[in-house]
Write an enzyme that holds these catalytic residues in place. Structure first.
Site, PDB file in Angstrom:
ATOM      1  N   HIS A 203       0.049  -4.444   6.369  1.00 21.90           N
ATOM      2  CA  HIS A 203      -1.175  -4.114   5.374  1.00 21.90           C
ATOM      3  C   HIS A 203      -0.841  -4.785   4.063  1.00 21.90           C
ATOM      4  O   HIS A 203      -1.899  -4.800   3.222  1.00 21.90           O
ATOM      5  CB  HIS A 203      -1.232  -2.800   5.416  1.00 21.90           C
ATOM      6  CG  HIS A 203      -0.008  -2.018   4.559  1.00 21.90           C
ATOM      7  ND1 HIS A 203       1.070  -1.673   5.205  1.00 21.90           N
ATOM      8  CD2 HIS A 203      -0.124  -1.720   3.237  1.00 21.90           C
ATOM      9  CE1 HIS A 203       1.814  -0.947   4.242  1.00 21.90           C
ATOM     10  NE2 HIS A 203       1.178  -1.105   3.117  1.00 21.90           N
TER      11      HIS A 203
HETATM   12  C1  UD1 Z   1      -2.296   1.008  -0.595  1.00 21.30           C
HETATM   13  C2  UD1 Z   1      -1.313   0.783  -1.622  1.00 21.30           C
HETATM   14  C3  UD1 Z   1      -0.115   0.285  -1.093  1.00 21.30           C
HETATM   15  C4  UD1 Z   1       0.378   1.198   0.097  1.00 21.30           C
HETATM   16  C5  UD1 Z   1      -0.813   1.420   1.111  1.00 21.30           C
HETATM   17  C6  UD1 Z   1      -0.321   2.406   2.190  1.00 21.30           C
HETATM   18  C7  UD1 Z   1      -2.066   0.209  -3.941  1.00 21.30           C
HETATM   19  C8  UD1 Z   1      -2.266  -0.977  -5.002  1.00 21.30           C
HETATM   20  N1  UD1 Z   1      -1.753  -0.302  -2.503  1.00 21.30           N
HETATM   21  O1  UD1 Z   1      -2.638  -0.070  -0.207  1.00 21.30           O
HETATM   22  O2  UD1 Z   1       1.086   0.200  -1.939  1.00 21.30           O
HETATM   23  O3  UD1 Z   1       1.582   0.527   0.656  1.00 21.30           O
HETATM   24  O4  UD1 Z   1      -1.789   1.780   0.311  1.00 21.30           O
HETATM   25  O5  UD1 Z   1      -1.130   2.305   3.311  1.00 21.30           O
HETATM   26  O6  UD1 Z   1      -2.152   1.389  -4.362  1.00 21.30           O
HETATM   27  N2  UD1 Z   1      -9.682   1.290   3.684  1.00 21.30           N
HETATM   28  C9  UD1 Z   1     -10.527   2.004   4.624  1.00 21.30           C
HETATM   29  N3  UD1 Z   1     -10.345   3.424   4.640  1.00 21.30           N
HETATM   30  C10 UD1 Z   1      -9.173   4.049   4.067  1.00 21.30           C
HETATM   31  C11 UD1 Z   1      -8.253   3.430   3.210  1.00 21.30           C
HETATM   32  C12 UD1 Z   1      -8.689   1.882   2.631  1.00 21.30           C
HETATM   33  O7  UD1 Z   1     -11.393   1.245   5.015  1.00 21.30           O
HETATM   34  O8  UD1 Z   1      -9.090   5.144   4.450  1.00 21.30           O
HETATM   35  C13 UD1 Z   1      -9.906  -0.014   3.290  1.00 21.30           C
HETATM   36  C14 UD1 Z   1     -10.822  -0.591   2.388  1.00 21.30           C
HETATM   37  O9  UD1 Z   1     -11.615  -1.624   2.844  1.00 21.30           O
HETATM   38  C15 UD1 Z   1      -9.770  -0.919   1.066  1.00 21.30           C
HETATM   39  C16 UD1 Z   1      -8.674  -1.480   1.937  1.00 21.30           C
HETATM   40  O10 UD1 Z   1      -8.645  -0.732   3.062  1.00 21.30           O
HETATM   41  O11 UD1 Z   1     -10.528  -1.752   0.294  1.00 21.30           O
HETATM   42  C17 UD1 Z   1      -7.453  -1.415   0.965  1.00 21.30           C
HETATM   43  O12 UD1 Z   1      -7.067   0.134   0.452  1.00 21.30           O
HETATM   44  P1  UD1 Z   1      -6.464   0.501  -0.923  1.00 21.30           P
HETATM   45  O13 UD1 Z   1      -6.249   1.896  -0.762  1.00 21.30           O
HETATM   46  O14 UD1 Z   1      -6.981  -0.212  -1.910  1.00 21.30           O
HETATM   47  O15 UD1 Z   1      -4.836  -0.475  -0.481  1.00 21.30           O
HETATM   48  P2  UD1 Z   1      -4.109  -0.300   0.618  1.00 21.30           P
HETATM   49  O16 UD1 Z   1      -3.969  -1.838   1.237  1.00 21.30           O
HETATM   50  O17 UD1 Z   1      -4.668   0.665   1.681  1.00 21.30           O
HETATM   51  N1  UDP Z   2       1.946   5.403   9.419  1.00 24.11           N
HETATM   52  C1  UDP Z   2       1.440   6.337  10.401  1.00 24.11           C
HETATM   53  N2  UDP Z   2       0.551   5.816  11.303  1.00 24.11           N
HETATM   54  C2  UDP Z   2       0.429   4.342  11.289  1.00 24.11           C
HETATM   55  C3  UDP Z   2       1.114   3.681  10.259  1.00 24.11           C
HETATM   56  C4  UDP Z   2       1.994   4.311   9.604  1.00 24.11           C
HETATM   57  O1  UDP Z   2       1.623   7.748  10.612  1.00 24.11           O
HETATM   58  O2  UDP Z   2      -0.478   3.939  11.919  1.00 24.11           O
HETATM   59  C5  UDP Z   2       3.131   6.281   8.519  1.00 24.11           C
HETATM   60  C6  UDP Z   2       4.533   5.913   8.741  1.00 24.11           C
HETATM   61  O3  UDP Z   2       5.429   6.165   9.544  1.00 24.11           O
HETATM   62  C7  UDP Z   2       5.164   6.025   7.397  1.00 24.11           C
HETATM   63  C8  UDP Z   2       4.097   5.870   6.546  1.00 24.11           C
HETATM   64  O4  UDP Z   2       2.814   5.878   7.220  1.00 24.11           O
HETATM   65  O5  UDP Z   2       5.622   7.235   7.278  1.00 24.11           O
HETATM   66  C9  UDP Z   2       4.174   4.377   5.769  1.00 24.11           C
HETATM   67  O6  UDP Z   2       2.874   4.264   5.382  1.00 24.11           O
HETATM   68  P1  UDP Z   2       2.205   2.762   4.879  1.00 24.11           P
HETATM   69  O7  UDP Z   2       2.971   1.786   5.825  1.00 24.11           O
HETATM   70  O8  UDP Z   2       1.001   2.892   4.982  1.00 24.11           O
HETATM   71  O9  UDP Z   2       2.713   2.362   3.482  1.00 24.11           O
HETATM   72  P2  UDP Z   2       4.007   1.969   2.724  1.00 24.11           P
HETATM   73  O10 UDP Z   2       5.215   2.703   3.243  1.00 24.11           O
HETATM   74  O11 UDP Z   2       4.017   0.517   2.915  1.00 24.11           O
HETATM   75  O12 UDP Z   2       3.743   2.078   1.255  1.00 24.11           O
END
Ligand code: UD1
Ligand code: UDP
Length: 358
Positions: A203
């Site tokens: 991601h």
């Molecule tokens: C965010 C965090 C990242 C973390 C990740 C965990 C920042 C800058 N990034 O990244 O550090 O590792 O979360 O998963 O804060 N979207 C949906 N539904 C949701 C959430 C997101 O459709 O419930 C989609 C939207 O298109 C959105 C995109 O995902 O624009 C990115 O979501 P965003 O929260 O901005 O960043 P992440 O890539 O999730």
């Molecule tokens: N995770 C989850 N379901 C998924 C993918 C990740 O429950 O489909 C959990 C994972 O086990 C971990 C956390 O989400 O505990 C990690 O989150 P993510 O990878 O979104 O973010 P990051 O740690 O890179 O910030």
């Protein structure tokens, strides 16, 4: 009783909140604020339900937007609620935009700020998370570092006061939940057999937002001989659609599924032959489960997992992932790299000590 406002908003923060909230209960009044950065059921509310986290006191419903807009909307709303709640401290986790917004709001109002997962550095300022971490650490009052490396990163930036190596709260969460997961979730439901499949999660913006890099990642996954279970983060789903890359999965070994719950994820991690990821949390969970990890990045904040041989950095454009995973070697497990599984309690003790010394 002292009042602590906890700010969360993204999937990994719900996982980290669960053990800490449990440890705080009865000792502090915790006000939980969910910014709503993540909002799909399987990215947000499923974690509250499964991990028995109390319902948030505030749902800010900020949702998705550009960095500036998203962080700005959070900042505005968090500031308002801090002014009315008047907490004794604010607690933030990790390195997301929700972390930074909470940190800025609290520090400008002179409210003590506690940062869990302080001191992590990738030394890559093109990552939004790196900016969020650096800024948050520099305005934090108590810094809870998960590793010795994190403590030394802070030292190099002259942050030495109130820095504590408390271990990693994600280890607490794994220890608490791994047996519950084994009982409640069946591998059978995913149509794979133990140690016969790989688990993949991707991601990071630097992997998803460039079409050629994302294409290389997909090609790497489909070149693996075993099945690959690939729970798809919504960002990655949107980018695969935008770049018309979904077709590459047709008739392949890769099973693309929706994001899974935490307990399902622990089950998949435990039984995987290997884990391919760019997630921070998943790299550590692979280590806790003693499953080899292949991190599709050029650097990692969790350098200990690489140093002890359980994690390998792989560049999907220049390295051959399928060859690398075929030639994996046996490793020794080094215990306690991420604490003793009681980090949440150590954090609460340090917070109590902080207030006693006021
Ligand atoms: C965010 C965090 C990242 C973390 C990740 C965990 C920042 C800058 N990034 O990244 O550090 O590792 O979360 O998963 O804060 N979207 C949906 N539904 C949701 C959430 C997101 O459709 O419930 C989609 C939207 O298109 C959105 C995109 O995902 O624009 C990115 O979501 P965003 O929260 O901005 O960043 P992440 O890539 O999730
Ligand atoms: N995770 C989850 N379901 C998924 C993918 C990740 O429950 O489909 C959990 C994972 O086990 C971990 C956390 O989400 O505990 C990690 O989150 P993510 O990878 O979104 O973010 P990051 O740690 O890179 O910030």
């Amino acid at each position: 009783m002292k009042k602590i406002v906890t700010i969360v908003g993204a999937r990994p923060q719900f996982v980290k909140l669960a053990p800490v909230s449990r440890a705080l209960r009865g000792k502090f009044q915790e006000v939980i604020v969910n910014t709503g950065q993540h909002y799909d059921h399987n990215m947000a509310s499923v974690f509250f339900e499964e991990l028995n986290i109390p319902r948030p006191d505030y749902d800010l419903e900020v949702g998705s937007a550009s960095h500036g807009k998203q962080t700005g909307m959070m900042l505005d709303k968090i500031e308002q609620l801090l002014l009315s709640e008047k907490p004794d401290a604010v607690l933030v986790y990790g390195d997301t935009n929700s972390t930074l917004a909470g940190a800025l709001a609290a520090s400008k109002l002179h409210i003590p700020l506690f940062h869990i997962e302080a001191g992590l550095r990738s030394f890559n300022k093109r990552m939004p998370e790196e900016i969020n971490r650096i800024l948050t650490d520099h305005v934090s009052t108590l810094l809870f570092a998960p590793t010795e490396t994190a403590v030394s990163n802070l030292q190099k930036e002259s942050i030495v006061h109130h820095v504590y190596n408390v271990g990693d709260v994600m280890y607490d969460a794994v220890l608490y939940n791994v047996n519950i997961a084994e009982e409640k979730c069946k591998l059978f439901d995913f149509n794979v057999e133990s140690k016969q499949f790989y688990l993949a999660t991707i991601h990071r913006a630097e992997n998803t937002d460039d079409k050629e890099i994302l294409r290389s990642i997909v090609e790497s996954l489909i070149s693996i001989k075993n099945d690959v279970i690939f729970p798809l983060h919504p960002r990655t789903k949107a980018k695969l659609e935008e770049f018309h890359l979904f077709d590459l999965f047709k008739f392949s070994n890769v099973k693309v599924i929706d994001p899974v719950s935490y307990l399902e994820m622990l089950t998949l991690e435990k039984h995987a032959k290997g884990i391919i990821t760019d997630s921070g949390g998943v790299q550590k969970e692979a280590y806790f489960m003693q499953v080899p990890c292949y991190t599709l990045r050029n650097e990692t904040e969790w350098i200990e997992t690489v140093e002890c041989g359980w994690n390998q950095l792989v560049n999907p454009q220049s390295d051959n992932l399928a060859d690398i995973i075929e030639n994996q070697e046996k490793r020794e497990y080094v215990p306690n790299l991420f604490g003793d599984g009681k980090s949440s309690h150590t954090i609460v003790e340090k917070i109590e000590q902080f207030f006693n010394e006021q």
